[in-house]
Each structure stands twice: as structure tokens, then as C-alpha cells.
Design a protein around this motif. Structure first.
Motif, PDB file in Angstrom:
ATOM      1  N   PRO A   1       0.816  -1.226   0.000  1.00  0.00           N
ATOM      2  CA  PRO A   1       0.000   0.000   0.000  1.00  0.00           C
ATOM      3  C   PRO A   1       0.846   1.271   0.000  1.00  0.00           C
ATOM      4  CG  PRO A   1      -0.138  -1.110   2.130  1.00  0.00           C
ATOM      5  CD  PRO A   1       0.554  -2.049   1.203  1.00  0.00           C
TER       6      PRO A   1
ATOM      7  N   MET B   1       0.063  -7.422  -4.986  1.00  0.00           N
ATOM      8  CA  MET B   1       0.230  -6.878  -3.639  1.00  0.00           C
ATOM      9  C   MET B   1       0.414  -7.989  -2.606  1.00  0.00           C
ATOM     10  SD  MET B   1      -2.298  -3.590  -3.330  1.00  0.00           S
ATOM     11  CE  MET B   1      -1.763  -1.992  -3.969  1.00  0.00           C
TER      12      MET B   1
ATOM     13  N   LEU C   1      -5.454   8.808  -1.804  1.00  0.00           N
ATOM     14  CA  LEU C   1      -4.206   8.036  -1.796  1.00  0.00           C
ATOM     15  C   LEU C   1      -3.073   8.806  -1.116  1.00  0.00           C
ATOM     16  CD1 LEU C   1      -4.326   6.415  -5.346  1.00  0.00           C
ATOM     17  CD2 LEU C   1      -4.704   5.315  -3.139  1.00  0.00           C
TER      18      LEU C   1
ATOM     19  N   MET D   1       0.293   5.292   6.069  1.00  0.00           N
ATOM     20  CA  MET D   1       1.242   4.182   6.017  1.00  0.00           C
ATOM     21  C   MET D   1       2.597   4.574   6.603  1.00  0.00           C
ATOM     22  SD  MET D   1      -0.768   1.968   4.969  1.00  0.00           S
ATOM     23  CE  MET D   1       0.461   0.690   5.204  1.00  0.00           C
TER      24      MET D   1
ATOM     25  N   LEU E   1      -3.645   8.178   2.398  1.00  0.00           N
ATOM     26  CA  LEU E   1      -3.259   6.798   2.689  1.00  0.00           C
ATOM     27  C   LEU E   1      -1.742   6.688   2.839  1.00  0.00           C
ATOM     28  CD1 LEU E   1      -3.823   3.756   2.920  1.00  0.00           C
ATOM     29  CD2 LEU E   1      -3.745   3.635   0.418  1.00  0.00           C
TER      30      LEU E   1
ATOM     31  N   PHE F   1       2.112   1.744  -3.670  1.00  0.00           N
ATOM     32  CA  PHE F   1       0.987   2.110  -4.538  1.00  0.00           C
ATOM     33  C   PHE F   1       0.542   3.542  -4.290  1.00  0.00           C
ATOM     34  CE2 PHE F   1      -3.718   2.236  -5.086  1.00  0.00           C
ATOM     35  CZ  PHE F   1      -3.725   2.195  -6.477  1.00  0.00           C
ATOM     36  N   SER F   2       0.314   3.899  -3.035  1.00  0.00           N
ATOM     37  CA  SER F   2      -0.230   5.230  -2.734  1.00  0.00           C
ATOM     38  C   SER F   2       0.781   6.329  -3.052  1.00  0.00           C
ATOM     39  CB  SER F   2      -0.658   5.313  -1.262  1.00  0.00           C
ATOM     40  OG  SER F   2       0.435   5.036  -0.391  1.00  0.00           O
TER      41      SER F   2
ATOM     42  N   SER G   1       0.752   1.125 -10.780  1.00  0.00           N
ATOM     43  CA  SER G   1       0.672   2.471 -10.214  1.00  0.00           C
ATOM     44  C   SER G   1       0.945   3.532 -11.272  1.00  0.00           C
ATOM     45  CB  SER G   1       1.671   2.611  -9.055  1.00  0.00           C
ATOM     46  OG  SER G   1       1.413   1.669  -8.040  1.00  0.00           O
TER      47      SER G   1
END
Length: 409
Positions: free
Chosen positions: A58, A148, A181, A188, A184, A61-62, A160
């Protein structure tokens, strides 16, 4: 101060792990008892690595989607991508060449006073050959959830990039998604700070387990080889730091200071993956913009493992020397190019360096059983190359930030 406390805690945990592991190695009555101890204590490092893997997908990706969206257009993404890949290929070539030069100068295989494994023996490591179809399957995801779940960083990067470009292309409609995102990514990074509190116990478990099984005596047996390899890593550090200085000037000292904790974590756990979230965080603290760091660093984990590159050429020629096989300079250049090509195709494969080396040995008629000479100390060598991989990728990110004229003061 918090960073310094955590660094000191990791260092103390590593020293305690060495002491505990050596005590167990010397006092346990049987190999089975030592194996059981190592299994139990390694639970600490297993928990930490699972927590890290929980974060990585994550986080990549974010941050990468937000970074691509902030770059603004496909031309900017393409320009940064070309520069980054050019840098990665250049760094890989330098690392492989340095390993090749050092092993020819130092001749470690000629000074090894150990029984040489039979040429028809097996190391238990499957050889790898470059295959375009397998490479493309490894790069292009067929399922984001699967990518993932398996922490396939390169596949996550590819998705991504598509997602970030598409979110930018649709304009205002994509901004709410990018904002979510972005939030996010910050969440994270906060989770990362919580997970890092478990780093010292994990380092203790990893160190105690491997020392209990191998014992410090293995360092004495292979002392010359280990020393020569770490000399090579020190020289590589110097080359990388010089490149960093040429781009960011005296600030490279500040960057090295920021990397102290991630590199120590990678060294003590023998995993560059464990230091990914912290490295990203420290690069942003140093002044690398999120849109560059979140693009370059994940790519580096697949294409720019400088420590592993040097190890591949060093180890392959070491085994050839141990068997008395002389390779001409033409053969060594072909070997170097082969290693550069095949190493880009199996990112994320367990024990990837050994797999690539096994393939190179088979290609040049060198007994694959020679890997048995390296297996007893591969963990200790992996510690150094993991820390070097962190340094190489962090410097690459700083260089790209400066090259793009986006490095903050």
C-alpha cells in the motif's frame, strides 16, 4: 533524538544477539537443540518482516500514484523514467566491473584452504537463465491483489504508473482519488513509525539465530574472503558517495547521516526490503520530493541493487578460481553482460543473487557445486550487500531529485 535512540537500540540488539547466539552455539548439546533455538528466536524477525511486508504494497501504490499525479504529464514521467534507468544501468555496470577487477587483483579463490566440492555435486540452488516471456510475466501484473499479496514491487510499480497517468488525464475527477491516496500514504508512513519500534527485537532474533547455527568460528575460517568482499563494498561506497557529491555537493554527508538507521536495519536483518519504508521517509526528510522518491526508490529495488551486482561478479569468478578455471578477459566481459541482463529479470526471487550466479556458472562451464563454498557465509555477505543496496538506491533518488532540479534545501 528519537532516531538516534532507535539506532542505538538496534546496534545494542545486534551485539546482544551475537553474544547470545555464540553462547548457544558453544553450550547447546546437539545440532537439533541449536536448530530448535534458532527456530524459536527467529520468530521475532519473522514477525517484523511480516509487518514490513504488510506496509510495502500500500505504501508503494499510494505514494507512487500521488507522485505520478504531481509530476503532471506523461512527458515529465517519461523524462524521469529515462534518466532513472540510465543511472541504474550505469551504476550496475560500475558495481559489476568493480567486483570483477577486485577478484582478479585479490585472487580469493586461489587462497582458500578448504576442500573443494566435487564437480558433479549439487548446491541445491536452481540455475536461472534469462527468458523474455518469464521476464514480461514478472513485470506485468495480471491481478493487482495478487501482486500486492506477493509483494511484487515491480508489478505494483507498473500498475501504479498506469493508475497515476490515468488519474492525471481525467483532470478534476481524478483529484479526489489522488487526495485519498495521498492521505493513505501518510497513514502508512505513520504505521511505519509504529512498526519500527519492533526493529530491535527483530534484529536480536535474526542475529542470535544465524550465529547460533553458524558460530563465529565460520568468520575465522572464511575471514580472508569476507574481508576482501567487504573491502570491495567499502570501495563501492566510496564511488557511490563520490557520485552523490558530484550532484548534491557537501549535502551528501547529511544524506549519509539520514541513512544510518535504514542501512543498519538492512545490515542486521540482511534484508533491504526491511528498510524500504524507513528509507523513503528519510529521503523525504532530506529534501527529495515525494513525487521523485516514490518513483525512483521502488524501481531501484528491481533494477539497482548495487551491492548484489558486485557480489555476483565477485562470487562467480571466486568459484572459477577455486576450481582452477581461468577465464579470458573476453569471457569475463561476456560474463559481466550476462549478469547485468539476467539480474534485471528475477527481482523478488528468493536468494536471487545465488540463483543468478548458478545460471552464470552453468553458462561458462564452471561447476555449480562451487556455490557450496559460499553457502556457509552467504548470510554474512548478504548483510553487507543489503546495506549497500539501500545506499545505492538512496543516492540514486537524491541524484534524480537534483537532476530534476527539485531537491529541497
Amino acid at each position: 533524538m528519537k532516531n538516534n535512540r532507535l539506532t542505538v537500540a538496534i546496534l545494542i540488539a545486534m551485539l546482544l544477539g551475537i553474544g547470545c547466539g555464540e553462547f548457544v552455539h558453544r553450550t547447546m548439546p546437539s545440532a537439533a537443540a541449536i536448530e530448535a533455538f534458532a527456530g524459536y528466536v527467529s520468530i521475532l524477525s519473522d514477525i517484523f518482516m511480516r509487518l514490513i511486508k504488510m506496509i510495502i504494497a500500500p505504501l508503494v501504490f499510494s505514494t507512487l500514484v500521488v507522485g505520478v499525479a504531481k509530476l503532471g504529464d506523461v512527458a515529465a514521467i517519461g523524462r524521469l523514467g529515462v534518466k532513472t534507468l540510465f543511472y541504474f544501468l550505469s551504476a550496475s555496470l560500475v558495481s559489476l566491473t568493480l567486483g570483477l577487477i577486485l577478484v582478479n587483483l585479490l585472487q580469493p579463490g586461489m587462497h582458500l584452504h578448504l576442500p573443494i566440492p566435487a564437480e558433479n555435486g549439487s548446491s541445491g540452488v536452481s540455475a536461472s537463465r534469462f527468458d523474455l516471456k518469464s521476464f514480461l510475466h514478472h513485470v506485468i501484473p495480471q491481478n493487482l491483489v495478487e501482486a500486492m499479496g506477493n509483494n511484487e514491487i515491480l508489478q505494483i510499480v507498473v500498475f501504479s504508473l498506469f493508475f497515476g497517468i490515468a488519474a492525471t488525464a481525467i483532470g478534476k475527477q481524478g483529484k479526489p482519488v489522488v487526495n485519498v491516496l495521498d492521505a493513505l500514504g501518510h497513514v502508512m508512513l505513520r504505521i511505519t513509525s509504529y512498526v519500527m519500534l519492533f526493529a530491535p527485537p527483530a534484529v536480536f532474533g535474526a542475529t542470535a539465530g544465524i550465529i547460533a547455527q553458524k558460530g563465529l568460528g565460520v568468520l575465522a575460517t572464511y575471514g580472508l574472503l569476507i574481508g576482501e568482499f567487504y573491502l570491495g563494498l567499502a570501495l563501492l561506497w566510496g564511488v557511490l558517495a563520490l557520485v552523490g557529491f558530484l550532484f548534491v555537493g557537501a549535502r551528501v554527508k547529511n544524506l549519509l547521516s539520514c541513512l544510518r538507521e535504514p542501512m543498519l536495519l538492512a545490515f542486521s536483518t540482511s534484508s533491504s526490503e526491511s528498510a524500504f519504508p524507513k528509507t523513503l521517509q528519510e529521503l523525504e526528510n532530506f529534501g527529495c520530493p515525494n513525487r521523485v522518491a516514490s518513483f525512483v526508490l521502488p524501481l531501484g529495488y528491481s533494477f539497482n541493487l548495487d551491492g548484489s551486482m558486485m557480489y555476483m561478479s565477485f562470487a562467480t569468478l571466486f568459484i572459477a578460481q577455486a576450481y582452477g578455471i581461468a577465464l579470458s578477459w573476453q569471457q569475463q566481459i561476456i560474463l559481466l553482460l550476462t549478469l547485468m541482463l539476467t539480474s534485471k529479470g528475477i527481482a523478488g526471487v528468493p536468494r536471487a543473487s545465488l540463483v543468478i550466479i548458478a545460471g552464470a556458472l552453468a553458462m561458462h562451464g564452471i561447476p555449480e557445486a562451487g556455490l557450496l563454498l559460499l553457502l556457509p557465509i552467504d548470510h554474512f555477505l548478504d548483510m553487507g550487500r543489503s546495506a549497500t543496496n539501500i545506499l545505492g538506491n538512496a543516492l540514486a533518488t537524491a541524484v534524480m531529485s537534483k537532476w530534476e532540479k527539485q531537491l529541497r534545501d
